[in-house]
Every structure is written in C-alpha cells, then in structure tokens.
Design an enzyme around this catalytic site. Structure first.
Site, PDB file in Angstrom:
ATOM      1  N   ASN A 177       3.555   8.006  -5.457  1.00 16.96           N
ATOM      2  CA  ASN A 177       4.409   6.814  -5.498  1.00 16.96           C
ATOM      3  C   ASN A 177       3.725   5.563  -4.960  1.00 16.96           C
ATOM      4  O   ASN A 177       4.361   4.515  -4.823  1.00 16.96           O
ATOM      5  CB  ASN A 177       5.705   7.064  -4.713  1.00 16.96           C
ATOM      6  CG  ASN A 177       5.466   7.320  -3.232  1.00 16.96           C
ATOM      7  OD1 ASN A 177       4.338   7.294  -2.755  1.00 16.96           O
ATOM      8  ND2 ASN A 177       6.537   7.578  -2.500  1.00 16.96           N
ATOM      9  N   LYS A 178       2.427   5.646  -4.671  1.00 19.02           N
ATOM     10  CA  LYS A 178       1.736   4.495  -4.102  1.00 19.02           C
ATOM     11  C   LYS A 178       1.212   3.559  -5.198  1.00 19.02           C
ATOM     12  O   LYS A 178       1.271   3.866  -6.385  1.00 19.02           O
ATOM     13  CB  LYS A 178       0.591   4.964  -3.207  1.00 19.02           C
ATOM     14  CG  LYS A 178       1.051   5.750  -1.975  1.00 19.02           C
ATOM     15  CD  LYS A 178       2.023   4.939  -1.124  1.00 19.02           C
ATOM     16  CE  LYS A 178       2.380   5.601   0.194  1.00 19.02           C
ATOM     17  NZ  LYS A 178       3.226   6.786   0.050  1.00 19.02           N
ATOM     18  N   ASN A 179       0.682   2.398  -4.787  1.00 13.56           N
ATOM     19  CA  ASN A 179       0.244   1.384  -5.753  1.00 13.56           C
ATOM     20  C   ASN A 179      -0.886   1.888  -6.650  1.00 13.56           C
ATOM     21  O   ASN A 179      -1.044   1.409  -7.770  1.00 13.56           O
ATOM     22  CB  ASN A 179      -0.191   0.122  -5.021  1.00 13.56           C
ATOM     23  CG  ASN A 179       0.969  -0.598  -4.368  1.00 13.56           C
ATOM     24  OD1 ASN A 179       1.980   0.021  -4.039  1.00 13.56           O
ATOM     25  ND2 ASN A 179       0.846  -1.901  -4.171  1.00 13.56           N
TER      26      ASN A 179
END
Length: 369
Positions: A177-179
């Site tokens: 779910n990170k950039n």
C-alpha cells in the site's frame, strides 16, 4: 469501487520478474545491490541496505546502535504498531509522545522534552502520512540530550529533502500500500558508514560472506561475527523495486496534485471536514487523512461510503490504546493523540484516481455525514 490505495503494476514489472527467473538466481544478489545504489542516489545518500520489510529495518537500526534492555525510546502513538513493537523486541521500553494537535499530527517536541529521563536512549520520529517532520528541530533536541535520532520513514519514499541526513538512520517501507512497492520490503539509510555496514551484516545472520559470494567463488566458507537475522531482500523484489523507483517521482507528484484537489473540493463542498497540515508542507502524500466534525459517527460514515463503493480507513488506532501495551506499560495520557484518533478518516488516494474521482469521494462523504 473507488479503492483506498492501489499499487501500479504492469508490463515493466512483469519483464523485470521474468529476467530474474530466466537468470536462475532468486536469492539476494546483484539486483539487490543495484536497487540499494539507486535508492541511495535518489535520497542523496552514499549507500543503502535493502531488507524484507520496514519492520526489519527498524529492528536493525536499533540493533546497530545497541539499543536494548534498560533503555527508553520516545515514539509516537499515532503510527503503525511496528514503530513501538520493534522497540519492545529490542528489549527497550517505548515511551509514547503526544501529537502537536489536530492540524499537525506530528510528535510534539515539548511533550518529548518533558518525557526524557536518564534512561532515554533514542527518539524515533515518524513522518505521518508522508508529511515531513521538522528534522533539524528534532536533531537539536537529540543532540542537547545525547540521544540517537531515528526515522520511521515508511511513508516518505522518494522524499529527497533531508531524510536520513539529520537523523542517525532511517527505515523505509515498500509494502503493497506504499507509494512504491515490492510487495514486502524496505530499505535502511544511515549517516555513519560503519553503522550501515553493521546493519548489512545483521541483515544476513551476521555472516561474513553471502550465498552469492560463495556460489561465484569469491569466498570459501564464512564466519558468524554477530547474532544476526534473516532480513534479506530477494532478487524478485529488488527487480520490481528498481522499476518502481524510476516511476516514483511522477507518482508522488500526482499524489500531491490530487491532495490539492481534495483540499479545494472539501473547502468548497464540505468545509466542516478539514485536511491536516498546511498546503505547502513538504510531503509525498502517502495518505489523505481528514478530520470529521466533532461528534460524527465514523463507523456509520465508513459504512455509508462502503454502500456507495468508496473505500475508507483509519490511520491509525493509537498504539497506546492497544490492550497488550496497556497491560505492559499502563495507561498513557495523550489527549491530542486521542482527540485526533477519534476524528480521523482516511480517504482514497493513489495515482490512478482522477479529479472526477475526488469529486465523487467528497460528494459521497457529504452524503454519509
């Protein structure tokens, strides 16, 4: 469905994975080294150490500086639980620091200063939501008391404005779910090359030679000189990371544009819902936190959004409220953290969203309220 967050994966990642499979070497090797070097360059560092999660990175930072039994570590409660859990696993005691306030949900310097004791060894700051902490101010506080300054940089991959420069070390996350993502994974930066070398050694069982070195004939046998871990990254994840890192600046720019759009639409259509931090605050825009009106039923609001196919979440349930932490460390008086946690709602934010999606989300939120 308007998703809360969505990794962007496609043909470049597929090709990178296929190349690793075709090479026949899957464990930590040359691609991991290339990923480390590329990540370090983006962040203005000389080197970096890739690991299999940010949690592993946080653990290795603490271990590399011998933080352990008898030590206290100042940490935020408004964070993912790993920030505090790694301190516990190191044998130290987490001491929770309150937030500045609802408009700036960062650790408060004044509260941190008040909680420093002779046992305090380190401060772990966390760039909540991708919004940059005032690192020079925290460095000054740490230096004033002879403390380590460590960064939970899970939300700020791609931020080239001092991450890992003012602190002693920083740990990044590449969770799904990170950039940018490698599915699971992380990276560690450290100012002192000797400490970073120790992180690298502890990452792989404290062994003096890697599997690749032995396979290629660059080493015969090995010694174990530290009580290490298996926190290694593999070639498959590194290959994906190299591709994702190249696209990260564009994705972060899009996130910032969408955040500005959210601010504009909320101010026009739903002014009672506000976005923390000032418009120009340096950020990677990892998440889109908003503050609901006091007294709003967040559970009902989230159910209303879900009914019209808009995902939402909460970042975060404060760590000091979790039952295991209350049992171990007692009740903590963090009024600003509690007040923020009771009103925060996280709205969808990722590069695949459009301005029309933002309008839809805000209209749906208005209906749910």
């Amino acid at each position: 469905m308007v998703e809360l967050g969505a990794p962007i994966l496609g043909e470049p990642e597929k090709r990178a994975l296929a190349e690793v499979i075709d090479s026949g070497w899957l464990a930590m090797g040359e691609r991991v080294k290339r990923f480390e070097q590329a990540f370090a360059t983006v962040h203005g560092a000389a080197d970096a150490v890739a690991v299999n999660s940010a949690t592993a990175g946080l653990s290795l930072m603490l271990a590399a500086f011998d933080v352990g039994a008898g030590d206290e570590v100042l940490v935020p409660s408004m964070t993912f639980v790993a920030t505090a859990a790694t301190v516990v696993h190191a044998g130290a005691t987490p001491v929770f620091v309150d937030l500045e306030g609802p408009d700036r949900p960062h650790m408060a310097l004044a509260d941190a200063r008040a909680k420093i004791t002779p046992r305090t060894r380190a401060i772990v700051v966390m760039h909540y939501g991708g919004y940059l902490m005032d690192l020079p101010a925290w460095r000054a506080l740490a230096d004033e008391h002879g403390l380590l300054l460590l960064e939970d940089a899970a939300h700020v991959a791609g931020m080239a404005e001092g991450i890992g420069v003012h602190s002693d070390a920083a740990a990044f996350s590449f969770f799904a779910n990170k950039n940018m993502t490698t599915a699971e994974g992380g990276m560690v930066l450290a100012r002192d090359p000797e400490r970073l070398a120790r992180v690298r050694l502890l990452r792989a069982h404290g062994m003096t030679a890697s599997t690749l070195d032995r396979d290629r004939g660059r080493a015969v046998g090995y010694d174990v000189v530290e009580f290490g871990h298996n926190f290694r990254m593999d070639e498959l994840r590194a290959a994906v990371g190299i591709v994702q890192l190249e696209r990260l600046p564009g994705w972060n720019a899009t996130r910032l544009e969408l955040t500005s759009t959210y601010r504009e639409v909320l101010a026009r259509a739903l002014p009672e819902v506000t976005v923390p931090f000032d418009e120009g605050h340096p950020s990677t825009a990892h998440i889109l936190p908003v503050l609901l009106p006091a007294g709003a039923d967040r559970t009902a609001v989230m159910a209303g959004l879900r009914a019209v196919r808009v995902q939402s979440s909460m970042h975060y349930p404060p760590v000091h409220r979790f039952s295991r932490y209350v049992d171990a460390y007692g009740e903590a008086d963090l009024p600003h953290t509690d007040a923020y946690a009771d009103r925060e709602l996280t709205l969808p934010l990722h590069p695949r969203l459009s301005p029309a999606d933002v309008e839809r989300v805000v209209a749906s939120l208005a209906g749910a309220l």
